[in-house]
Design an enzyme around this catalytic site. Structure first.
Site, PDB file in Angstrom:
ATOM      1  N   GLU A 112       0.827  -1.208   0.000  1.00 28.45           N
ATOM      2  CA  GLU A 112       0.000   0.000   0.000  1.00 28.45           C
ATOM      3  C   GLU A 112       0.866   1.266   0.000  1.00 28.45           C
ATOM      4  O   GLU A 112       0.515   2.279  -0.574  1.00 28.45           O
ATOM      5  CB  GLU A 112      -0.851  -0.057   1.270  1.00 28.45           C
ATOM      6  CG  GLU A 112      -2.029   0.867   1.265  1.00 28.45           C
ATOM      7  CD  GLU A 112      -2.732   0.827   2.625  1.00 28.45           C
ATOM      8  OE1 GLU A 112      -2.646  -0.203   3.317  1.00 28.45           O
ATOM      9  OE2 GLU A 112      -3.334   1.853   2.977  1.00 28.45           O
ATOM     10  N   GLY A 115       4.402   1.317  -0.740  1.00 29.34           N
ATOM     11  CA  GLY A 115       5.613   1.276  -1.547  1.00 29.34           C
ATOM     12  C   GLY A 115       5.925  -0.163  -1.924  1.00 29.34           C
ATOM     13  O   GLY A 115       5.103  -1.064  -1.719  1.00 29.34           O
ATOM     14  N   ASP A 139      -9.462  -7.896   8.682  1.00 24.39           N
ATOM     15  CA  ASP A 139      -9.227  -8.091   7.250  1.00 24.39           C
ATOM     16  C   ASP A 139      -8.620  -9.465   7.008  1.00 24.39           C
ATOM     17  O   ASP A 139      -7.665  -9.628   6.249  1.00 24.39           O
ATOM     18  CB  ASP A 139      -8.303  -6.983   6.726  1.00 24.39           C
ATOM     19  CG  ASP A 139      -8.321  -6.905   5.208  1.00 24.39           C
ATOM     20  OD1 ASP A 139      -9.205  -7.546   4.594  1.00 24.39           O
ATOM     21  OD2 ASP A 139      -7.474  -6.215   4.633  1.00 24.39           O
TER      22      ASP A 139
END
Ligand code: ACK
Length: 813
Positions: free
Chosen positions: A461, A463, A576
Site C-alpha cells: 500500500e 511502496g 481483514d
C-alpha cells in the site's frame, strides 16, 4: 530404511528355489568382483510351470508397513518362436509372516499373495542383439504386519524373467528439530493414509510454550507442526539450539551520594546476539526479599531513593532477542553517610546562568526524586509536576511500573510480588501521544547497512515489497521481506506505515508474521519481517490447484486458526482476515499478516469500532460488521470461515463475480456459500458454523483449533465428503460455475471450472458438445492425458453435479 537390498549382500543370499531346476542364481560379479544376485527362470516352452523362489527371513524392525522394490527384465512372448501357447508375461509375489526363522518350511499355499507383477517394458531377442536391457522397476507395499518378520516368495508360472534385485524397506519420518523441539525417527503407520501424531521434546535450555507436535505421514513426511518451545530466559535461539549471553562480568561504581549509587558496566564477553536491554536487580544488604529492578538500554544507571550509609547489593543481566542471560555475581556498594554528604542539591549541575533557569531546574529535580515513589503512593501532584516538567513522557500508573526515562523502567518487588499488568494484551499504537515512541517500544531499530535488498517481489500500500537478507551482529545472515515507504510520503503516511510495525512487534507466535525490526533513522523507511518463501496464500493455492492432500490443507487452516486464537486472546481484532493476507512458507506453515486495518478490542465487550473511512472487504466480513460496524473476534471467525472456503477451493473468489450488493443481500437473506468441491463434510460444517447469523453462536478460535486438531488426529473423519446433491441444495443463489446455467460450449465449461487447458484435447478427441461430455468417464480422462488426480476429480465432480442439477430440474444441460 532398508531391511534387505540384494545388491549389497556380499555373500550368499540364502534363498531357496523349488523345484531345483526352476529359478536359478546366475553367478555374476560386478566390476569390483562383488556378487550380483540375479535369479532367472525361462521355462516358456513347458506346460504347467510352478517355480518358487523363497527369500530368507527378513526382520521388519518394528515397521508395520513395508515396501518391496523389484528390478527385473522380462521377455516378450511374441518374440519367442512357438512359445506363445504356454509363455507368460507376469509372475506373482507373496509373503508369509513369522516371528522367527522357523517359518521357512511352510507350504506354498500358506503364503499370502501380494500382487501379480507385470512388466512395463519387455524385451525381444532383437533388443538383446543390440544389448538393450529393459529393466523394470515395480514397488508394492504390504501392511499392517503383526509379527517380527516375514519371508517373500516369487512364483513363476512360465515366464522368461531375470530378477535383478530385490529391495525391502520401510519409510520413516527422519528425526528433525522444528520450533526448538526434537522429533525422533518415527516409523510410519500401518495404514497408507494414517498420520501419526508425535510429540516433540524441547531442546536443551528451552521450555514448552505450546506442546510441540507433528504428524508423520505414511510417505515419511512430517506434516502440520503444532506448538513450539522457547529458549529459557537468558538463552538465545541459534541454529535450532539455545546458548545464553554470558553474564556481565565487570561492574564499576560511579558517583555515590547519600541516596544514590551510580553504576556502569561492560557488555558481556559473549553477547550471542544483540543486547536489547539490561536488567539491574538491587536490594539493601540482608533485605533480599524486597528488591528493585531497573531495566535500561544503556550500560550505566543511577539507583536512587536509597538509604544513607547503607550497603546495597547489585546484580546485572543482559537480554537478547531470546531472553535473559544469567545474573552477574553480586556487587556490593554503600551510599554515603548522612553527615558526609552535603545535600541532594549536589546532584544538580550548576550550569545555570540565571536565577529563573535555576528555579526551573530545581523543580525538575524535585519532580524526578518524587517520581521514584509515585506509584507506591498514587499519582497525585507529583505526577502532574512531572507532566509539566516532561510533557512528552508517557506516565503509566496503576501497575507499579513507571517510566523514568525512555530508556529505563523500574519495578518494585516485595516478597516476590509485583503487580504485573496481568494478561498480556495488545496496545493500540494510536493511544500513544507520539507514534514514533510506539514504534520504538515494540520494534527494534535496524541499521540500513545490515540489510541487502535483492529483488522487488510486489507492491504494498505504501511502496514496494522486496526480498533480501539481514545480517545482525553475532547472527548468521538470513532471508527477510522488506516493505518500503515510497519517497515523498506525508507524515500521516509514515505514521500509518510504521503503525503496522508497532502492531506486529507486539506479537510472538509461530502463525503470526514475525517482525525483525524497522529502519526509521535513514531513508527509505523500512519494515523488515521474516521471509515467507511461498508468498500470499491465495496466489499460492491458485498456482497449485488440486495439488495438496486434504491433510495438508487442514494443516494450513489449523495454523491460521492458531494464529487467530493468539490474536483474539490478546484482544486484537484483525478485521481483514482473508487468504490474500496470509503468507505461507516453504514448510507450508501459514502466518497471519497485514495488520494495517486492524484496531484494538477494548475492555468493554460491547465496544464496536467505526471504520475511519476505510473500506470493508464485504465478501469476508460478517453481516453485523458491515451493517453496524460491530468488529469483534466473532466477526473475525466469520472471515475465518471464508478463508476456509478459499483454501478448500484452492483460491476461488468467494461468491465469484456477484456484486458486493448482491452478496450483502444474499447473506442477509440466509444464503451461504456452497461447499467447495471434494470438501470433507466436517470442514464444510465448520464453515457453516462460522457463518451463523448470531455471532455468539459462532465457534471461538480455540474451539476451531481443537476441532481441526481432532480431524488431523483422525484423518478417516475427513473421508466423508459433502456429496454433490447436498452441495446443490445449498446453492441458493445461482453462483456456482457449474450451476450458472447451460454452458454454450465445452470450452466455456472447462474455463468455468478452471480446466481450460484441456479444451483442445477434448475437442480433438470428439468431445465437442456438452452432450458428448456428459458421457465422459474417469478412464476416458486418463486416456485423454488428464493425469493429475486433482484435475480428474474436478472434472468428474463438475459433470456429476451437472447431472444432479439436471435431475433436479435446476439447470438445463
Ligand atoms: O503473493 P506474493 O508473492 O506475497 O505478493 C505479495 C507482495 O509481497 C505484496 O504484498 C509478498 N510478501 C509480503 N510479505 C512477504 C513476506 N514476509 N515474505 C514473502 N513475501 C511477502 C506477497
Amino acid at each position: 530404511m532398508n531391511l534387505l537390498d540384494s545388491r549389497t549382500v556380499m555373500g550368499d543370499l540364502g534363498w531357496i528355489a523349488y523345484p531345483k531346476n526352476g529359478w536359478e542364481e546366475i553367478g555374476e560379479v560386478d566390476e569390483n568382483y562383488a556378487p550380483i544376485h540375479t535369479y532367472q527362470v525361462c521355462k516358456v516352452m513347458e506346460q504347467n510351470q510352478n517355480n518358487w523362489l523363497l527369500t530368507s527371513w527378513i526382520s521388519n524392525e518394528g515397521a508395520s508397513r513395508i515396501f518391496i522394490e523389484l528390478k527385473f527384465t522380462l521377455r516378450d512372448c511374441n518374440s519367442l518362436p512357438g512359445g506363445l501357447g504356454t509363455c507368460k508375461e507376469t509372475f506373482n509375489m507373496y509373503y508369509f509372516e513369522s516371528d522367527d526363522e522357523d517359518g521357512r518350511n511352510i507350504r506354498e499355499n500358506q503364503y499370502i499373495k501380494i500382487d501379480t507383477i507385470a512388466a512395463d517394458e519387455s524385451f525381444t531377442e532383437l533388443d538383446l542383439g543390440d544389448r538393450v536391457m529393459k529393466l523394470n522397476t515395480e514397488v508394492r507395499d504390504v501392511g499392517p504386519l503383526t509379527k517380527k518378520g516375514f519371508y517373500l516368495a516369487f512364483q513363476d508360472v512360465g515366464a522368461c524373467i531375470a530378477l535383478v534385485s530385490v529391495r525391502v524397506y520401510y519409510k520413516k519420518c527422519p528425526s528433525v528439530i522444528r520450533n526448538l523441539a526434537r522429533f525422533p525417527d518415527t516409523i510410519t503407520g500401518a495404514d497408507s493414509s494414517q498420520l501419526l501424531e508425535v510429540s516433540g521434546v524441547c531442546v536443551n535450555h528451552s521450555v514448552t510454550d505450546e506442546a510441540p507436535k507433528m504428524h508423520c505421514s505414511a510417505e515419511g513426511e512430517w506434516l502440520v507442526p503444532i506448538g513450539k518451545c522457547l529458549c529459557k530466559a537468558g538463552y538465545e535461539e541459534k541454529n535450532n539450539t539455545c546458548q545464553a549471553p554470558s553474564p556481565v562480568s565487570s561492574v564499576k561504581k560511579g558517583k555515590i551520594t547519600k541516596n544514590s549509587i551510580s553504576l556502569s558496566w561492560q557488555e558481556p564477553d559473549r553477547p550471542n546476539g544483540i543486547i536489547l536491554e539490561y536488567e539491574i536487580k538491587y536490594f539493601e544488604k540482608d533485605q533480599e526479599t524486597s528488591y528493585t529492578i531497573i531495566k535500561s538500554k544503556e550500560t550505566a544507571i543511577t539507583a536512587d531513593g536509597l538509604k544513607p550509609g547503607s550497603a546495597y547489593v547489585f546484580q546485572i543481566r543482559a537480554r537478547t532477542a531470546a531472553g535473559y542471560g544469567g545474573f552477574s555475581r553480586r556487587f556490593e556498594f554503600e551510599t554515603s553517610p548522612v553527615l558526609a554528604a552535603s545535600s541532594d542539591q549536589s546532584q544538580i549541575p550548576i550550569i545555570v546562568v540565571s536565577v529563573t533557569v535555576g528555579v526551573i531546574l530545581l523543580a525538575v529535580v524535585i519532580g524526578f526524586l518524587l517520581s521514584g515513589s509515585c506509584c507506591d503512593h498514587g499519582c497525585g501532584w507529583a505526577s502532574s509536576l512531572r507532566a509539566v516538567a516532561y510533557p512528552s513522557l508517557i506516565w503509566r500508573c496503576g501497575y507499579s511500573k513507571a517510566k523514568q526515562d525512555p530508556e529505563e523502567e523500574k519495578m518494585h518487588f516485595h516478597n516476590g510480588h509485583i503487580k504485573l499488568p496481568g494478561v498480556r494484551t495488545y496496545i493500540d499504537p494510536h493511544t500513544y501521544e507520539d507514534p514514533n515512541q510506539a514504534v520504538h517500544e515494540f520494534a527494534k531499530e535496524i541499521e540500513a547497512s545490515c540489510i541487502t535488498i535483492e529483488r522487488v517481489i510486489g507492491a504494498g500500500e505504501f511502496g514496494e515489497v522486496c526480498s533480501g537478507r539481514l545480517k545482525l551482529q553475532g547472527k548468521r545472515e538470513f532471508p527477510v521481506a522488506i516493505k518500503t515507504l515510497k519517497v515523498g510520503y506525508t507524515e500521516k503516511q509514515r505514521r500509518d506505515f510504521l503503525g503496522e510495525a508497532s502492531i506486529m512487534g507486539q506479537f510472538d507466535h509461530p502463525n503470526i508474521i514475525h517482525l525483525e525490526g524497522v529502519v526509521t533513522k535513514s531513508k527509505p523507511v523500512m519494515i523488515v519481517t521474516e521471509y515467507m518463501e511461498n508468498g500470499s496464500l491465495d496466489t499460492f493455492l491458485k498456482k497449485n490447484d488440486g495439488q495438496f492432500t486434504v491433510i495438508q490443507l487442514v494443516g494450513m487452516l489449523r495454523g491460521i486458526a492458531s494464529g487467530m486464537k493468539y490474536l483474539s486472546d490478546m484482544g486484537y481484532v484483525h478485521r481483514d482476515l482473508a487468504a490474500r493476507n496470509i503468507l505461507i512458507n516453504s514448510n507450508l506453515v501459514c502466518k497471519v499478516s497485514d495488520f494495517g486495518l486492524s484496531r484494538v478490542l477494548e475492555d468493554d465487550p460491547e465496544a464496536a469500532y467505526t471504520t475511519r473511512g476505510g473500506k470493508i472487504p464485504i465478501r469476508w466480513t460478517a453481516p453485523e460488521a458491515i451493517a453496524f460496524r460491530k468488529f469483534t473476534s466473532a466477526s473475525d471467525v466469520w472471515s475465518y470461515g471464508i478463508v476456509m472456503w478459499e483454501v478448500m477451493s484452492y483460491g476461488e473468489r468467494p461468491y465469484w463475480e456477484m456484486t458486493n450488493q448482491d452478496v450483502i443481500k444474499a447473506v442477509e437473506e440466509g444464503y451461504r456459500l456452497p461447499s467447495p468441491m471434494d470438501c470433507p463434510a466436517a470442514l464444510y460444517q465448520l464453515m457453516l458454523d462460522c457463518w451463523q447469523k448470531d455471532r455468539n453462536s459462532r465457534p471461538k478460535f480455540d474451539e476451531i483449533v481443537s476441532m481441526l486438531d481432532k480431524l488431523i488426529r483422525n484423518p478417516s473423519s475427513l473421508k466423508t465428503l459433502v456429496n454433490a446433491s447436498s452441495r446443490v441444495s445449498n446453492l441458493l443463489v445461482e453462483h456456482s460455475p457449474v450451476g450458472s446455467g447451460a454452458y454454450r460450449s465445452v470450452g466455456e465449461w472447462l474455463e468455468a471450472i478452471k480446466m481450460g487447458r484441456y479444451t483442445e484435447i477434448f475437442m480433438e478427441n470428439g468431445y465437442s458438445s456438452m452432450d458428448s461430455v456428459a458421457q465422459v468417464t474417469l478412464e476416458d480422462l486418463r486416456r485423454l492425458g488428464v493425469t493429475l488426480v486433482g484435475h480428474q476429480k474436478k472434472i468428474m465432480n463438475s459433470l456429476q453435479e451437472m447431472k444432479v442439477q439436471l435431475v433436479n430440474g435446476m439447470v438445463p444441460l
